[in-house]
Structure formats: C-alpha cells, structure tokens
Design an enzyme around this catalytic site. Structure first.
Site, mmCIF file in Angstrom:
data_model
loop_
_atom_site.group_PDB
_atom_site.id
_atom_site.type_symbol
_atom_site.label_atom_id
_atom_site.label_comp_id
_atom_site.label_asym_id
_atom_site.label_seq_id
_atom_site.Cartn_x
_atom_site.Cartn_y
_atom_site.Cartn_z
ATOM 1 N N HIS A 166 0.849 -1.202 0.000
ATOM 2 C CA HIS A 166 0.000 0.000 0.000
ATOM 3 C C HIS A 166 0.879 1.245 0.000
ATOM 4 C CE1 HIS A 166 -4.187 -1.558 1.404
ATOM 5 N NE2 HIS A 166 -3.648 -2.330 0.480
ATOM 6 N N TYR B 155 -9.441 5.481 7.209
ATOM 7 C CA TYR B 155 -9.612 5.834 8.627
ATOM 8 C C TYR B 155 -10.656 6.948 8.669
ATOM 9 C CZ TYR B 155 -5.229 3.418 9.829
ATOM 10 O OH TYR B 155 -4.236 2.482 10.023
ATOM 11 N N PRO C 254 -4.670 0.717 18.574
ATOM 12 C CA PRO C 254 -4.315 0.221 17.238
ATOM 13 C C PRO C 254 -4.496 1.246 16.111
ATOM 14 C CG PRO C 254 -6.287 -0.852 18.050
ATOM 15 C CD PRO C 254 -5.752 -0.044 19.167
ATOM 16 N N LYS D 282 0.681 0.312 15.172
ATOM 17 C CA LYS D 282 2.050 0.256 15.690
ATOM 18 C C LYS D 282 2.336 -0.966 16.556
ATOM 19 C CE LYS D 282 3.367 3.616 13.551
ATOM 20 N NZ LYS D 282 3.869 2.999 12.326
ATOM 21 N N TYR E 147 3.570 6.827 10.193
ATOM 22 C CA TYR E 147 2.757 5.657 9.854
ATOM 23 C C TYR E 147 3.604 4.565 9.195
ATOM 24 C CZ TYR E 147 -1.365 2.984 8.399
ATOM 25 O OH TYR E 147 -2.304 1.988 8.248
HETATM 26 P P1 FAS Z 1 1.037 -11.119 22.145
HETATM 27 O O1 FAS Z 1 0.012 -10.750 23.186
HETATM 28 O O2 FAS Z 1 0.652 -11.229 20.718
HETATM 29 O O3 FAS Z 1 1.672 -12.552 22.519
HETATM 30 C C1 FAS Z 1 1.960 -12.892 23.851
HETATM 31 C C2 FAS Z 1 1.903 -14.407 23.959
HETATM 32 O O4 FAS Z 1 2.273 -14.769 25.290
HETATM 33 C C3 FAS Z 1 0.505 -14.946 23.710
HETATM 34 O O5 FAS Z 1 0.538 -16.025 22.801
HETATM 35 C C4 FAS Z 1 0.056 -15.406 25.094
HETATM 36 O O6 FAS Z 1 -0.787 -16.538 25.042
HETATM 37 C C5 FAS Z 1 1.377 -15.757 25.761
HETATM 38 N N1 FAS Z 1 1.340 -15.688 27.220
HETATM 39 C C6 FAS Z 1 0.674 -14.799 27.987
HETATM 40 N N2 FAS Z 1 0.886 -15.073 29.297
HETATM 41 C C7 FAS Z 1 1.718 -16.157 29.341
HETATM 42 C C8 FAS Z 1 2.291 -16.915 30.391
HETATM 43 N N3 FAS Z 1 2.059 -16.613 31.668
HETATM 44 N N4 FAS Z 1 3.078 -17.969 30.063
HETATM 45 C C9 FAS Z 1 3.320 -18.268 28.756
HETATM 46 N N5 FAS Z 1 2.803 -17.598 27.716
HETATM 47 C C10 FAS Z 1 2.008 -16.558 28.021
HETATM 48 N N6 FAS Z 1 -1.947 -4.162 16.804
HETATM 49 C C11 FAS Z 1 -2.055 -3.541 15.609
HETATM 50 O O7 FAS Z 1 -1.057 -3.016 15.096
HETATM 51 N N7 FAS Z 1 -3.280 -3.493 14.967
HETATM 52 C C12 FAS Z 1 -4.402 -4.076 15.503
HETATM 53 O O8 FAS Z 1 -5.491 -4.020 14.918
HETATM 54 C C13 FAS Z 1 -4.313 -4.744 16.728
HETATM 55 N N8 FAS Z 1 -5.418 -5.358 17.281
HETATM 56 C C14 FAS Z 1 -5.295 -5.966 18.521
HETATM 57 C C15 FAS Z 1 -6.403 -6.597 19.143
HETATM 58 C C16 FAS Z 1 -6.289 -7.187 20.420
HETATM 59 C C17 FAS Z 1 -7.480 -7.856 21.074
HETATM 60 C C18 FAS Z 1 -5.040 -7.154 21.086
HETATM 61 C C19 FAS Z 1 -4.910 -7.765 22.477
HETATM 62 C C20 FAS Z 1 -3.942 -6.555 20.477
HETATM 63 C C21 FAS Z 1 -4.060 -5.964 19.196
HETATM 64 N N9 FAS Z 1 -2.971 -5.363 18.552
HETATM 65 C C22 FAS Z 1 -3.054 -4.745 17.349
HETATM 66 C C23 FAS Z 1 -1.700 -5.385 19.145
HETATM 67 C C24 FAS Z 1 -1.095 -6.724 18.832
HETATM 68 O O9 FAS Z 1 -0.984 -6.899 17.452
HETATM 69 C C25 FAS Z 1 0.212 -6.753 19.567
HETATM 70 O O10 FAS Z 1 0.947 -5.570 19.370
HETATM 71 C C26 FAS Z 1 1.048 -7.946 19.193
HETATM 72 O O11 FAS Z 1 0.273 -9.098 19.362
HETATM 73 C C27 FAS Z 1 2.281 -7.927 20.090
HETATM 74 O O12 FAS Z 1 2.858 -9.156 20.036
HETATM 75 P P2 FAS Z 1 3.487 -9.814 21.356
HETATM 76 O O13 FAS Z 1 4.288 -8.805 22.073
HETATM 77 O O14 FAS Z 1 4.109 -11.075 20.894
HETATM 78 O O15 FAS Z 1 2.247 -10.105 22.331
HETATM 79 C C1 PHB Z 2 -6.192 -4.206 10.760
HETATM 80 O O1 PHB Z 2 -6.265 -4.486 9.548
HETATM 81 O O2 PHB Z 2 -6.511 -5.030 11.655
HETATM 82 C C2 PHB Z 2 -5.712 -2.843 11.173
HETATM 83 C C3 PHB Z 2 -5.131 -2.014 10.231
HETATM 84 C C4 PHB Z 2 -4.692 -0.754 10.614
HETATM 85 C C5 PHB Z 2 -4.843 -0.346 11.939
HETATM 86 C C6 PHB Z 2 -5.403 -1.204 12.890
HETATM 87 C C7 PHB Z 2 -5.845 -2.460 12.505
HETATM 88 O O3 PHB Z 2 -4.416 0.886 12.306
#
Ligand code: FAS
Ligand code: PHB
Length: 389
Positions: free
Chosen positions: A72, A200, A292, A296, A384
């Site tokens: 993109h 957005y 989100p 980032k 971005y």
């Molecule tokens: P993660 O949370 O992905 O991974 C952590 C891992 O550790 C998980 O698999 C968990 O099961 C495990 N864990 C937890 N406790 C533990 C324990 N006690 N023992 C062992 N393992 C354990 N970011 C965006 O950029 N765009 C989005 O749209 C977006 N949507 C999101 C929606 C939700 C609901 C959430 C919670 C986050 C979202 N994020 C989004 C942010 C997300 O993408 C995170 O930045 C990304 O998953 C970060 O990755 P990790 O740091 O690996 O953490």
């Molecule tokens: C998504 O595609 O899940 C998405 C993309 C951009 C954002 C947040 C989420 O800023």
C-alpha cells in the site's frame, strides 16, 4: 532442561526473537500458555511497517509476505464524509504491507518447525525465577509434571496480561497508562474490501476503519463504548453502523456478508519502564500497548525484538554487555514516539464524550491542516510507515 535464552510467549515477539537468535546459533526454548491453534486463531494486527517487512526478510520468513502481502502506497482519511488520500510513497518514499499478524505468526511457527527449535505449548503456571541473579530459570507445568529451564537470560514476550512484567518487584518498575473511554468492535468478512487502501474515518457517531487481509477478505472496525459486548451486535447492526460513518461512495459500495470473526478490543496507551531487570528482558506488548489506530503494536514488538536479538548476539559473540545494558533506553526512545503517534491518531479520529464543541473544532482543524499542508501530511506519513530504527 537448559538453554541460553528462555522465551516466555509464542506471539510475534517471542517467535521472532527465537528466529533471530537461532539464525546466530543461540539456543532458545519458547514456553507458551495457549495451544498453537489458539495463538493462530487470534485476529490482531494487519499492517507491517517497511522496516518490519525487511526484518522478516532478514529472518528468512518473508517469502509468503512478499508473495501474498498487499503493498500500500497510501491510505485515506475521511472526516465527516470528506475523503483525502495521504500518498505515503510520494511524501516519504516508503510504503507499508498489509499482511495479517496471523500470517506472520504462522510463518514464524512454520520456520521453527523446520529448524526444530524447542517450543512448549499449553504450559501452565509459567514462572520466571532468579532473574535478579546470574542463574535465572523458568518453571512451568505440562501434563501435570513440573519442569525447570535453566538459562542465561529470560525474554518476557508474554503480552500485556503475561506473567513476566507482573513478576518484577513493584518498586523496580514504573507504569504509564491512559485508558480510552471506548473500544474497537472488529469484524472479519470474506468480501472484497470497500476500497483499494485503508480508510480511517471520523464521524460524529464515532470512528470507523476499513481494512483488509487480502483482495477477498476484509477487516472492519467501529468505535464502541467501553462496556459494549460483541454479542449485542448482529451483523446487520454492525453493517448499518459502519455505513453511517463512511462517505456516501464507500457506504454505497460496501460489500457486506456473514462475519467470520467478531470481537471487541479495549484501547489503552501503556508503557512500563525500564524493560530490563537483571537477566529478564521485556519485549512487545509485555512492556507497552498502543491504541491500534496507528497500526504500531505489532511493529513495535518487532523493533524491540530486533534490538534485543542484536544485544544478545553481541553478548555471546563479542562477550560485550554493552547491548544488553543499553537495550531498555534504546527501545524506549522509539516506543515513546510510537506511543505519541498512536495517541495523536486516536485523538484525531475518535469521538470523545467530554470533547465539547471546541474539542470537535480542534479535530476538524487538525484534519484540515493535515490535508492542506505537505509538512503535516509528511509527519503522518513518516510515523505511519515507521520511524527509523
Ligand atoms: P502477544 O500478546 O501477541 O503474545 C503474547 C503471547 O504470550 C501470547 O501467545 C500469550 O498466550 C502468551 N502468554 C501470555 N501469558 C503467558 C504466560 N504466563 N506464560 C506463557 N505464555 C504466556 N496491533 C495492531 O497493530 N493493529 C491491531 O489491529 C491490533 N489489534 C489488537 C487486538 C487485540 C485484542 C489485542 C490484544 C492486540 C491488538 N494489537 C493490534 C496489538 C497486537 O498486534 C500486539 O501488538 C502484538 O500481538 C504484540 O505481540 P506480542 O508482544 O508477541 O504479544
Ligand atoms: C487491521 O487491519 O486489523 C488494522 C489495520 C490498521 C490499523 C489497525 C488495525 O491501524
């Protein structure tokens, strides 16, 4: 069991760290509380910064992203129906790649399968121990049997609700937090995206985001109150609300369908400082959360892990502690800038109950400045697509 680096968490941060370290011959064990399928079933981020995509290439896991990811060169801002394209490529010479976090996670898991790197799923009662000393270890239970992993270092990649940050003595850590008075209700649907790039949208009824996973699978979000439940939203209610927040052209061309995933994510800004405690290092969501809006979260996790891997490789290869000693200060500089951008994008695009007429005029003025000033648009594009590592 013994390893050099014990990694807690098999999300993008933990898996990518394991991958980068094994590429330098450093042994790791990843301990994950959930099943492999559960981790893969989480629908999260969708946009990779230019540097994150390059890092995945360097880690030898970028092939499918390059083949299936969507490049993109721009994005669209829509404010009360007025649409404006931000030409990322023309403004800062960089693009982003739309490629779901689920796919990144699958590619990293597949690479670890091939390399034979050890990973324990469905581990219970994972506990990091003795990380203030020189002989840290990680304890966990699997199938009723308690195991201990002796290691040189522990990487806390266990996300916001993980155990590692919680294991740090209260006086040794400072938390900074802002919780937003709303969340994002997200829907995944097997329909072509409403537009070729992300939209957005700000509207008096609330924020909306039109995103995608491929040219046949779309991801949409609407801002909802913090106490909303996904079960209270039928597909029809979601589509009607999304349409009401978009410009007439998008509302008209929106292709709806049966949702294949529907969930609500709370929005918060959070940073824990510092990110190193003796032999324990925090990376990714374990140390910071961004709303989100700025796409980032996943990208910050990747840049943390790149820095931590470099520091650990330097320790083992050059017997130098400089990298690990400087890790926390180095990553926090970039984290706070991403926190600022994510907070700013969130403040611009969402409706706030206490904003008042003046606050809403400030949001409109910000949009008009951004869309009328190359400097303003450049600042958005620079952040971005990702600030320099
Ligand atoms: P993660 O949370 O992905 O991974 C952590 C891992 O550790 C998980 O698999 C968990 O099961 C495990 N864990 C937890 N406790 C533990 C324990 N006690 N023992 C062992 N393992 C354990 N970011 C965006 O950029 N765009 C989005 O749209 C977006 N949507 C999101 C929606 C939700 C609901 C959430 C919670 C986050 C979202 N994020 C989004 C942010 C997300 O993408 C995170 O930045 C990304 O998953 C970060 O990755 P990790 O740091 O690996 O953490
Ligand atoms: C998504 O595609 O899940 C998405 C993309 C951009 C954002 C947040 C989420 O800023």
């Amino acid at each position: 069991m013994r390893t050099q680096v014990a990694i807690v968490g098999a999300g993008p941060a933990g898996l990518l760290l394991g991958r980068l370290l094994e590429r330098h011959g450093i042994d790791t064990v990843i301990v994950e509380q959930r099943s492999r399928d559960y981790v893969l079933g989480r629908i999260r981020a969708g946009v990779l910064e230019y540097a994150t995509a390059s890092l995945l290439d360097d880690a030898g896991v970028g092939a499918r992203m390059r083949a299936e990811g969507l490049v993109h060169h721009g994005l669209e801002l829509c404010f009360d129906g007025d649409r404006h394209r931000i030409d990322l490529q023309a403004l800062v010479g960089r693009h982003v790649i739309v490629y779901g976090q689920t796919e990144v996670t699958a590619d990293l898991m597949q690479a670890r399968d091939v390399s034979g790197g050890r990973i324990v799923y469905e581990a219970e009662d994972v506990t990091p121990l003795e990380f203030a000393g020189s002989q840290p270890h990680v304890r966990y239970t699997k199938d009723g049997i308690t195991h201990e992993i002796a290691c040189d270092f522990i990487a806390g990649c266990d996300g916001f609700h993980g155990v590692c940050r919680q294991s740090i003595p209260e006086g040794a850590i400072t938390n900074f937090e802002r919780v937003y008075p709303f969340g994002w209700l997200g829907v995944l649907v097997d329909q072509p995206p409403v537009a070729p790039e992300l939209i957005y949208a700000h509207h008096a009824r609330g924020f909306a985001l039109c995103s995608m996973r491929s040219l046949s699978r779309s991801r949409y979000y609407v801002q909802v109150a913090s106490d909303e439940r996904a079960e209270a939203w039928s597909d029809d209610r979601f589509w009607d609300e999304l349409r009401s927040r978009l410009d007439p052209e998008s509302a008209e061309s929106l292709r709806t369908g049966v949702s294949i995933e529907k969930s609500i994510a709370p929005l918060r800004s959070f940073v824990a400082e510092p990110m190193r405690f003796g032999r324990l290092f925090l990376a990714g969501d374990a140390a910071h959360i961004v709303p989100p809006t700025g796409a980032k979260g996943l990208n910050l996790a990747a840049s943390d892990v790149r820095c931590l891997a470099e520091a650990l490789v330097e320790f083992y290869d050059e017997k130098s502690p400089a990298g690990i000693d400087g890790y926390s200060a180095r990553v926090l500089r970039r984290i706070w800038k991403a926190e600022r951008f994510s907070w700013w994008m969130t403040s611009l695009l969402h409706t706030f109950p206490d904003a008042g007429d003046f606050g809403r005029r400030m949001q409109r003025a910000e949009f008009d400045y951004l869309t009328g000033s190359r400097a303003g648009a450049e600042s958005l594009a620079e952040n971005y697509t990702g600030l320099p590592l």
